[in-house]
Design an enzyme around this catalytic site. Structure first.
Site, PDB file in Angstrom:
ATOM      1  N   SER A   1       3.169 -10.281  -3.548  1.00  0.00           N
ATOM      2  CA  SER A   1       2.916 -11.707  -3.707  1.00  0.00           C
ATOM      3  C   SER A   1       2.376 -11.969  -5.097  1.00  0.00           C
ATOM      4  O   SER A   1       1.595 -11.186  -5.631  1.00  0.00           O
ATOM      5  CB  SER A   1       1.883 -12.182  -2.693  1.00  0.00           C
ATOM      6  OG  SER A   1       2.246 -11.747  -1.413  1.00  0.00           O
TER       7      SER A   1
ATOM      8  N   GLN B   1      -0.670  -7.099  -5.546  1.00  0.00           N
ATOM      9  CA  GLN B   1      -0.606  -5.843  -4.811  1.00  0.00           C
ATOM     10  C   GLN B   1       0.751  -5.177  -4.962  1.00  0.00           C
ATOM     11  O   GLN B   1       1.786  -5.836  -4.910  1.00  0.00           O
ATOM     12  CB  GLN B   1      -0.875  -6.138  -3.338  1.00  0.00           C
ATOM     13  CG  GLN B   1      -0.685  -4.949  -2.414  1.00  0.00           C
ATOM     14  CD  GLN B   1      -1.036  -5.293  -0.988  1.00  0.00           C
ATOM     15  OE1 GLN B   1      -2.077  -5.877  -0.706  1.00  0.00           O
ATOM     16  NE2 GLN B   1      -0.156  -4.964  -0.065  1.00  0.00           N
ATOM     17  N   GLY B   2       0.775  -3.875  -5.151  1.00  0.00           N
ATOM     18  CA  GLY B   2       2.028  -3.126  -5.171  1.00  0.00           C
ATOM     19  C   GLY B   2       1.940  -1.932  -4.250  1.00  0.00           C
ATOM     20  O   GLY B   2       1.783  -0.809  -4.711  1.00  0.00           O
ATOM     21  N   TYR B   3       2.013  -2.175  -2.968  1.00  0.00           N
ATOM     22  CA  TYR B   3       1.978  -1.068  -1.997  1.00  0.00           C
ATOM     23  C   TYR B   3       3.400  -0.768  -1.508  1.00  0.00           C
ATOM     24  O   TYR B   3       3.895   0.335  -1.630  1.00  0.00           O
ATOM     25  CB  TYR B   3       1.121  -1.426  -0.780  1.00  0.00           C
ATOM     26  CG  TYR B   3      -0.375  -1.490  -1.015  1.00  0.00           C
ATOM     27  CD1 TYR B   3      -0.960  -1.107  -2.221  1.00  0.00           C
ATOM     28  CD2 TYR B   3      -1.220  -1.924   0.003  1.00  0.00           C
ATOM     29  CE1 TYR B   3      -2.337  -1.170  -2.409  1.00  0.00           C
ATOM     30  CE2 TYR B   3      -2.593  -1.986  -0.173  1.00  0.00           C
ATOM     31  CZ  TYR B   3      -3.152  -1.615  -1.379  1.00  0.00           C
ATOM     32  OH  TYR B   3      -4.509  -1.678  -1.549  1.00  0.00           O
ATOM     33  N   SER B   4       4.058  -1.795  -0.921  1.00  0.00           N
ATOM     34  CA  SER B   4       5.332  -1.571  -0.234  1.00  0.00           C
ATOM     35  C   SER B   4       6.448  -1.216  -1.202  1.00  0.00           C
ATOM     36  O   SER B   4       6.412  -1.577  -2.372  1.00  0.00           O
ATOM     37  CB  SER B   4       5.746  -2.814   0.549  1.00  0.00           C
ATOM     38  OG  SER B   4       4.843  -3.051   1.591  1.00  0.00           O
TER      39      SER B   4
ATOM     40  N   GLU C   1       4.628  -5.093  14.880  1.00  0.00           N
ATOM     41  CA  GLU C   1       4.838  -3.870  15.672  1.00  0.00           C
ATOM     42  C   GLU C   1       3.889  -2.754  15.203  1.00  0.00           C
ATOM     43  O   GLU C   1       3.323  -2.025  16.018  1.00  0.00           O
ATOM     44  CB  GLU C   1       6.285  -3.395  15.554  1.00  0.00           C
ATOM     45  CG  GLU C   1       7.304  -4.247  16.303  1.00  0.00           C
ATOM     46  CD  GLU C   1       7.642  -5.559  15.605  1.00  0.00           C
ATOM     47  OE1 GLU C   1       7.458  -5.638  14.368  1.00  0.00           O
ATOM     48  OE2 GLU C   1       8.070  -6.509  16.281  1.00  0.00           O
TER      49      GLU C   1
ATOM     50  N   GLU D   1     -17.491  -9.712   4.336  1.00  0.00           N
ATOM     51  CA  GLU D   1     -16.976 -10.870   3.632  1.00  0.00           C
ATOM     52  C   GLU D   1     -15.719 -11.383   4.319  1.00  0.00           C
ATOM     53  O   GLU D   1     -15.488 -12.574   4.461  1.00  0.00           O
ATOM     54  CB  GLU D   1     -16.690 -10.505   2.172  1.00  0.00           C
ATOM     55  CG  GLU D   1     -16.333 -11.715   1.345  1.00  0.00           C
ATOM     56  CD  GLU D   1     -16.407 -11.401  -0.152  1.00  0.00           C
ATOM     57  OE1 GLU D   1     -15.596 -11.975  -0.883  1.00  0.00           O
ATOM     58  OE2 GLU D   1     -17.272 -10.602  -0.554  1.00  0.00           O
TER      59      GLU D   1
END
Lengths: 388, 374, 388, 374
Positions: free
Chosen positions: C154, C119-122, C365, C237
């Site tokens: 990750s 994943q490459g979001y942040s 948060e 799922e």
């Protein structure tokens, strides 16, 4: 200021307290109120009232070390504290910002307990948001005409005088449009409606002002200059008073421990572990007070321990009372009129009463904001007035 | 097993909620709080009789509707929301289930149909002076010339001052038995207690050679333990209802009450308090539902689930009630506001029927985590 | 969809798992990675991968009850989970929003573990504030040219494919200027710098894109329409997967209890009380999963228990690991290479590792904000974008 | 007694802070963390010798500066802030105080001046395999033809792998004695341990008939208990420093780091976290200062204050370290950021030298709240 050595002063005070004790605490609330007032007059008449006040207004003008000794001795003697919130909150403001005439007029009778002062800051629409208050004082010749409503005024039902914040400027001016006004509780247009709190007792009230005329001479400080006055207090006297609170909770905790030991509850290691936690908490309460006093003596300023004491104490007293009820089990649920009630249900009452600890005089949330912004320097929220 | 609410259960919930909204509104609850000794004498016949709620969990053979702990949980959740203070808990949850699971044919036929009709109120008197809900009774049953008499003191008995029939566990030579005592029996003294939570009236019951009828035969300890688990599941459901109502009140207030020119619910401190409560309450709801769904089958699974639910739901309800007061601020501290009524009920139901500490200790025993004396 | 009865399916799966187990878990991270991939291929090759996926892309297209059984059996068999976050996060989005061509191209190799997705979001400047992300994708003919930086991905070091969010519109457009783009990790201009996390291991990385050319055909959904895709998941799922997590922690807790019993720590009533608390927590984890499953079966929707599961689990795993270290005392401080290390320091590593539980994939948060606004309907903060 | 910081103490603090800022910066700490076995061999002679910090709390008669626990607390608070990893703690806090309070004339003259000069490093080996810091030793001292030898295992010994001199409590017929073992002694095996907190190196010490010199006479249990209280007070001060540094880091980050277009420190959730930590830390500071100010006088007051401080400061430091990571978010989870070094130190100093749970248990014993075996 006195030149009497601290220990000589302490001995003299202690002797007085032994000889003039106020007698047993009456159970009836009215009698208890009269008893408290009588004791305050006794102290005053013997020159033992107002440890930090100027002598001109009946105070003792004691050096700080003597004030600490004074609070320690009073805590030890288990005498009642002053009635109303005038001595603790209004007096410091008047001493610092009042005219000589105002001081002469108000302070001695307040100190003797002849006139009971109660606070009128909060309003139904602005509990934590004091700068948003809406009770107005319109100037009309030599008077202000005050109209509005206040809540959460402890002892309001017995008050002779209210010290209040009122709006003399525009609502949009927020804290820059507020004045500090002393209002006679018996003046025409003042109506006090006692409010029952959640324990079922009456310790606070709503106060309605309907066109009440208040002489301009009863304003403390400048018109629209009331806001900065709110945060005045005789920091030093308050620090010595913090010792008194630590002594109080030391006693309360010891009493709880005795009760739990008698009932065999201390044999539960989980109960014992919690008790040790409270032992830690009550000692830290004293250390904080002692550190504040040390800082005043050494540097003239109360230092960092003073700003956090209240949050520590309020959390402590809430947890202590709830723990007591829990440790008593179902017996802890019994009200004072029940057969088998434990110690007249003091722990149960305390459990309910201390719900106010994190609400009254600024919620815990507001206090945390204040520490975050004023002590730690964190930025305030966009669109919000700065804390304090 | 489904932990979902079926359409039928949803209908039952709506029915109870509507009824309690009409008849057991805050005003009605307060009336019963401020007056002592009485209970909802007007609403009760309607609720028990017309609505059929008293009959709900009583077996069909005994005149009931034969529903199970899950349906009972739906009703109690609603009663918890409304702080219903009528004799449902004593009569149906305590006595009804005790008679169902301990009672012999005679006893069941004699009392269960009347309970199901709503014409007899009753309770179960477990706790004694030590306050423990989970230990063998000290109260003694004596048998003489075919008659049983009881001697001892029971206390913290729900609805004990008003119930028509008291079911009393007592010990005798062969173990523990359950005994029925009529309200009119001789040698019976009942004293209503002044307690934190007036919406759940408690009484002290003194038995001084009081004549009683034995209910069931053999040692009743096992069946009574099962009854206790049914009660745990029921109280847990009630606590979920109370806690959820506290959060609703807090959220409702936070949406409308403004400070510093904006609703207080837009402040993170308030938001996070509410969100944390939501998480706790949904966990509590899962636990209570699971406990209800396995409570019908006596055994370790039911016992474990019951203690899990009680320990968690107790803490969540008390937490929700405290936060509700805090979020309401000054107004939440007044007598006039209902917030404190929930705190009173929360703390009272936390400490009666087994505290969280006791439930965790029991859990360890059931799971053989620790020895029997821990 | 299969017509095989659930119990028959369960028996068949169980038999397969007994016969084809992946063998012992290697200790070396590289070997373990290969072992996990090999197992994923084994599952795929035997038709036991992708319980909820369409059969066209190698999945099993199981009815929901079968999916639950599937997860239960896999948890029981203690086989490794899938490698990378593609299956859990990217696949549902592609299945729902991808073109048939995209599905054919990407899904089977992902499901077999042949290609690892990360994943490459942040981004470094926008950890919790995803709508503020700044990695840009400029259209140039048939390609996007991507430049920017991602963090917290990750398995990035082992990834073959990144599924990312990139800015195709203006920064000021926030979430309305974001597209969902699949980027080949081996394309020119992609640089992966492994980051050591606080445990000292390398499970995440920074990924730099410097003018990386990505075919427009690798965009999922509309240009500037990527935001709504982020929150897709195969809810059903995932719900069945929650069961798997509850089973995992059931096992972990049992192992901790055995350890504490061996060491005599359970004899301390405070330890026993905490253990009971975790017993409650782990059961509630299962009840929550079970309730979500029940709600799906009964109403087709996962219901309220699904939105709170994660916060419950993250708090649980942080507290459990810290408790384990505390209960072990100084021995709990020993690293895996120390003589006397307890169970290869798994609890200590867990204590450090679970610090990420309340940070990664949206801080605790942010999740509380989301619940407050989207579930409870509380107003969002002035000047803030709405949560989610 | 004053709990205020005097001007002299403030100067000492500034001196130490400046030195550690220059010599024991984060980079230096990391170097010692990443390399094993060594310690700050360059900085130490300067810190111990030129700055005179090793001599600080050693009596003037023994070549020291004769300052008390309060001044030592000032130094340790700074070392805690900087996560100083040199042999100060073992040499000065553990061994220096043990020699001062247990040692006979000969022992004091032999070792204390060298410690004061910074030319001898040393430690005190209390804990054994059971991990307890507060119980009588199992290690045995045997006396034969005028020579003492030791047999047993000590572990979690601070600086135990590198210290020139090991002080070892051991039991023999007459009670407990303190024994000095040279690093070069025969039958001595030292193994550095791999632990959570590399800034506080720990070692396992195996004694297999190791020759030793007796230090002091009579039963050393009482004086050692006093030494333990001095150590408690010192660790508490160090923890206050560490916790305060965590809050500073968190506040500094929250002021500058922006999300959603504003500094994250303007969000109430972050603000309240920081403010709560501030309250806890100031309470911890009061407790540590009080413990320091009474630690010089052996007795119940010093013991109680020491346990109060340790129990509270331990929990506060760990809490601060966790919140610091949380407030930093992703960056706080990386190896490169210092936040985790503080968490490692916090948890390690929480569990060594008596956990909060053990300190509370001891407090109850000291206050006679519970029986001796609780």
């Amino acid at each position: 200021m006195t030149t009497e050595p601290v220990e000589a002063f302490r001995a003299r005070l202690s002797e007085f307290l032994t000889g003039h004790g106020p007698g047993p605490r009456p159970r009836d609330p009215d009698e208890r109120f009269a008893w408290t007032r009588a004791w305050q007059a006794t102290l005053f008449d013997h020159g033992f009232a107002g440890p930090g006040w100027p002598e001109a207004y009946g105070g003792m003008d004691l050096p700080f070390a003597h004030q600490v000794a004074y609070q320690e001795e009073l805590a030890r003697a288990r005498v009642p504290g002053p009635v109303g919130t005038g001595l603790g909150i209004a007096a410091p403001t008047i001493i610092k910002f009042g005219t000589d005439e105002q001081k002469r007029r108000w302070l001695p009778s307040m100190l003797r307990g002849d006139r009971v002062w109660a606070q009128g800051y909060s309003e139904p629409g602005a509990g934590s948001d004091l700068p948003g208050l809406r009770t107005t004082a319109r100037r009309e010749g030599p008077d202000y005409v005050v109209t509005g409503q206040k809540v959460w005024t402890s002892h309001a039902a017995r008050a002779d005088v209210f010290f209040t914040l009122v709006r003399t400027g525009a609502v949009a001016d927020r804290q820059r449009g507020i004045s500090y006004l002393i209002i006679d509780a018996h003046a025409p247009g003042v109506e006090v409606r006692p409010l029952r709190d959640l324990t079922g007792g009456h310790v606070f009230a709503e106060v309605f002002f309907d066109g009440v005329r208040v002489p301009v001479a009863d304003r403390v400080g400048e018109e629209n200059g009331g806001w900065p006055l709110v945060r005045t207090s005789l920091g030093h006297e308050r620090a010595a008073g913090a010792m008194n609170q630590a002594a109080l909770y030391r006693r309360v905790l010891t009493e709880l421990e005795e009760l739990l030991r008698e009932r065999g509850a201390l044999a539960d290691p989980l109960v014992a572990d919690r008790v040790a936690g409270f032992e830690i908490g009550v000692r830290i309460m004293r250390y904080n007070a002692q550190r504040t006093i040390s800082d005043i003596l050494a540097h003239g300023e109360p230092g960092p321990a003073s700003s956090i004491s209240r949050l520590h104490i309020t959390a402590f007293e809430q947890e202590l009372h709830e723990f007591a009820v829990d440790a008593l089990g179902p017996a802890g649920l019994l009200g004072r009129n029940s057969p088998g009630a434990v110690q007249r249900a003091r722990w149960l009452t305390g459990f309910l009463r201390t719900r106010a600890s994190t609400i009254g005089a600024g919620t815990a949330e507001i206090q945390l904001n204040t520490i975050a912004e004023q002590v730690l320097g964190l930025p305030h929220e966009p669109g919000m007035p700065a804390a304090g | 097993m489904s932990l979902s609410v079926s359409d039928e259960q949803e209908e039952l919930r709506a029915l109870v909620r509507k009824f309690l909204g009409d008849k057991a509104s805050s005003g009605a609850v307060r009336q019963s709080v401020e007056s002592s000794g009485g209970y909802d004498r007007e609403g009760w016949p309607q609720l028990a009789g017309q609505l059929g709620l008293a009959a709900l969990a009583i077996p069909e053979a005994d005149g009931g509707a034969g529903a199970g702990p899950v349906e009972l949980g739906v009703v109690l959740e609603e009663m918890g929301r409304a702080l219903y203070s009528g004799p449902y808990f004593g009569t149906v949850v305590l006595a009804g289930q005790a008679l169902t699971h301990v009672g012999d044919e005679t006893a069941r036929r004699r009392w269960l149909p009347a309970i199901a009709e709503g014409t007899l109120t009753a309770t179960l008197a477990v706790t004694e002076d030590n306050g423990r809900w989970d230990v063998a009774p000290e109260t003694v049953a004596e048998h003489d010339r075919g008659e049983w008499t009881l001697r001892g003191v029971k206390t913290y008995v729900v609805d004990g001052h008003s119930a028509d029939l008291l079911l009393v566990p007592a010990r005798f030579a062969d173990g523990v038995g359950l005994f029925a005592v009529e309200a009119t029996a001789s040698g019976l003294t009942r004293t209503e207690l002044d307690t934190l939570d007036a919406t759940r009236p408690l009484a002290k019951i003194e038995l001084a050679g009081t004549p009683a009828t034995r209910v069931g035969d053999g040692d009743a300890s096992g069946p009574l333990e099962h009854v206790r688990d049914l009660v745990r599941a029921a109280v847990a459901a009630e606590q979920v209802g109370g806690a959820a109502r506290c959060l609703e009140m807090a959220v409702g207030y936070a949406k409308t009450r403004e400070q510093f020119g904006r609703p207080i619910g837009s402040f993170q401190a308030i938001k996070h308090k509410c969100a944390r409560l939501h998480v706790e309450i949904e966990c509590a709801r899962s636990a209570a539902r699971f406990a209800g769904s396995v409570a019908g089958q006596p055994g370790t699974e039911a016992a474990v689930a019951a203690s899990v639910a009680r320990a968690h739901c107790s803490e969540v309800f008390t937490h929700a009630a405290k936060e509700n007061i805090q979020i309401h601020g000054g107004i939440g501290y007044t007598w006039e506001h209902d917030a404190h009524l929930y705190l009173r009920r929360a703390k009272s139901s936390e400490l009666l029927f087994g505290s969280p500490r006791e439930e965790r200790r029991r859990l360890n025993r059931l799971l053989e985590m620790t020895g029997p004396n821990r």
